[in-house]
Design an enzyme around this catalytic site. Structure first.
Site, PDB file in Angstrom:
ATOM      1  N   HIS A 132       0.948  -1.269   0.049  1.00  0.00           N
ATOM      2  CA  HIS A 132      -0.043   0.151   0.017  1.00  0.00           C
ATOM      3  C   HIS A 132       0.777   1.166  -0.019  1.00  0.00           C
ATOM      4  O   HIS A 132       2.018   0.944   0.719  1.00  0.00           O
ATOM      5  CB  HIS A 132      -0.752   0.080   1.150  1.00  0.00           C
ATOM      6  CG  HIS A 132      -1.777  -1.163   1.393  1.00  0.00           C
ATOM      7  ND1 HIS A 132      -2.431  -1.743   0.512  1.00  0.00           N
ATOM      8  CD2 HIS A 132      -1.750  -2.272   2.387  1.00  0.00           C
ATOM      9  CE1 HIS A 132      -3.011  -2.860   0.942  1.00  0.00           C
ATOM     10  NE2 HIS A 132      -2.602  -3.156   2.017  1.00  0.00           N
ATOM     11  N   HIS A 206       3.688  -7.246   1.594  1.00  0.00           N
ATOM     12  CA  HIS A 206       2.976  -8.559   2.411  1.00  0.00           C
ATOM     13  C   HIS A 206       2.041  -9.399   1.713  1.00  0.00           C
ATOM     14  O   HIS A 206       1.728  -8.904   0.478  1.00  0.00           O
ATOM     15  CB  HIS A 206       2.309  -7.781   3.611  1.00  0.00           C
ATOM     16  CG  HIS A 206       1.466  -6.816   2.991  1.00  0.00           C
ATOM     17  ND1 HIS A 206       1.571  -5.563   2.848  1.00  0.00           N
ATOM     18  CD2 HIS A 206       0.054  -7.142   2.839  1.00  0.00           C
ATOM     19  CE1 HIS A 206       0.433  -4.987   2.509  1.00  0.00           C
ATOM     20  NE2 HIS A 206      -0.635  -5.838   2.704  1.00  0.00           N
ATOM     21  N   ARG A 226      -0.762  -4.788  -6.498  1.00  0.00           N
ATOM     22  CA  ARG A 226      -0.085  -6.031  -6.538  1.00  0.00           C
ATOM     23  C   ARG A 226       1.112  -6.066  -7.310  1.00  0.00           C
ATOM     24  O   ARG A 226       1.041  -5.460  -8.364  1.00  0.00           O
ATOM     25  CB  ARG A 226      -1.395  -6.962  -7.202  1.00  0.00           C
ATOM     26  CG  ARG A 226      -2.620  -7.134  -6.577  1.00  0.00           C
ATOM     27  CD  ARG A 226      -3.341  -8.294  -7.419  1.00  0.00           C
ATOM     28  NE  ARG A 226      -4.864  -8.117  -7.159  1.00  0.00           N
ATOM     29  CZ  ARG A 226      -5.545  -7.703  -7.863  1.00  0.00           C
ATOM     30  NH1 ARG A 226      -5.298  -7.095  -9.003  1.00  0.00           N
ATOM     31  NH2 ARG A 226      -6.811  -7.476  -7.447  1.00  0.00           N
TER      32      ARG A 226
END
Length: 343
Positions: A132, A206, A226
């Site tokens: 993010h 992550h 992604r």
């Protein structure tokens, strides 16, 4: 992004929701009950049916994999709706804008929307390796920053989280791995147990592996980049889109081999965006509420709670306790998470 949501509302649906009562607001105090919301269920290619089998819920479709349940959400395209009681049918956004001081407390004027998003994640397969955007880059990348934490409600023995980079991996190494399809070889793995947690600041690479049921507390954001999706296809049979350029700009390439967090007293995570405290309650023991009398979100990780009015909240329940209300009491030995919003 390929996804399908059950429970998100059109503008027309939102207009049909009855308005909050006009006139003076009712007194907030010991007689006020917790506010509960209808979950917003999200189908995911990696999802499953644990929300049904573990929490006893009825999912919208008996054959589809549900990977997310948005429990507390104030997004333009996804609204929590009060499930019962005198505020039934009102959205979280209506409560936040029309009755903020009364229900939540003062001092939150800087937030046009309720700034915390709470989810349950049911991962039966691996999620994409993702990141993010950090606050300093989010606007430039046309996204929103997203700092979050995960509480491991349940997991299969040996299930893996993918967090940060293996020690020594450089950005150049990572870019080569993207080109060769070997990104997973660059990512650090940990195998947690139920009850553990980990904090994920924006910029931390992550992914959740297969076999997890996780409570996620996060900033009110839905921006995910992604970088690798295990070479699989989405629910529509097509490969899901990647965001390589945005991911490379966002990843913290100095974040090597983090471990699961060690609580500081009862506190699992504390940051400017939220604070999460775990409480272990014996039968008959009340939940500890914020000392300043402000609102709190309570999640029942294990056991059950009973409100002052006699309502029961079992494992997997999420409730918004208005400021100044009486604390619910443990009906049996229970583990709860208390989420608060720092001023």
């Amino acid at each position: 992004m390929i996804w399908r949501v059950t429970g998100m509302m059109s503008n027309e649906t939102m207009r049909r929701i009855p308005p909050l009562q006009s006139g003076p607001p009712p007194h907030i105090g010991a007689s006020v009950e917790p506010i509960t919301f209808k979950p917003v269920y999200v189908e995911r290619v990696w999802g499953g049916r644990q929300l049904e089998s573990v929490y006893g819920r009825t999912l919208p479709d008996p054959n589809l994999p549900y990977g997310e349940s948005w429990e507390i959400a104030d997004r333009e395209d996804a609204q929590s709706i009060v499930s019962d009681g005198p505020l039934a049918g009102a959205t979280l956004h209506e409560l936040w804008t029309a009755r903020r001081d009364e229900i939540f407390g003062g001092g939150y004027d800087a937030h046009p929307r309720f700034p915390i998003l709470v989810k349950v994640l049911d991962a039966r397969d691996k999620l994409s390796i993702q990141v993010h955007p950090p606050a300093r880059l989010a606007a430039k990348l046309s996204g929103e920053p997203k700092t979050e934490m995960w509480f491991i409600a349940d997991c299969d023995p040996g299930a893996k989280l993918y967090i940060g980079l293996k020690r020594g991996v450089t950005r150049a190494d990572f870019e080569k791995a993207i080109a060769s399809g070997t990104v997973a070889d660059c990512v650090h793995e940990v195998s947690p147990v139920p009850g553990e947690s980990i904090f994920l600041a924006s910029g931390r690479l992550h992914a959740i592996g297969a076999g997890f049921l996780i409570h996620e507390i996060q900033q009110n954001s839905d921006t995910t980049y992604r970088v690798f999706d295990w070479n699989r296809v989405g629910l529509d049979g097509k490969p899901r889109s990647l965001h390589v350029e945005q991911s490379l700009a966002s990843i913290d390439f100095n974040d090597f081999e983090p471990a699961m967090d060690v609580p500081v007293g009862n506190t699992l995570a504390a940051c400017p965006y939220f604070r999460t405290d775990r409480q272990l309650l014996e039968t008959g023991e009340p939940a500890q509420l914020p000392e300043d009398g402000r609102f709190a979100i309570l999640t029942v990780a294990e056991g059950s709670l009973t409100s002052a009015g006699g309502r029961s909240f079992g494992k997997g329940s999420f409730l918004l306790l208005p400021r100044g209300a009486a604390p619910p009491v443990a009906a049996e030995p229970s583990t709860i998470l208390r989420v608060t919003l720092p001023l």
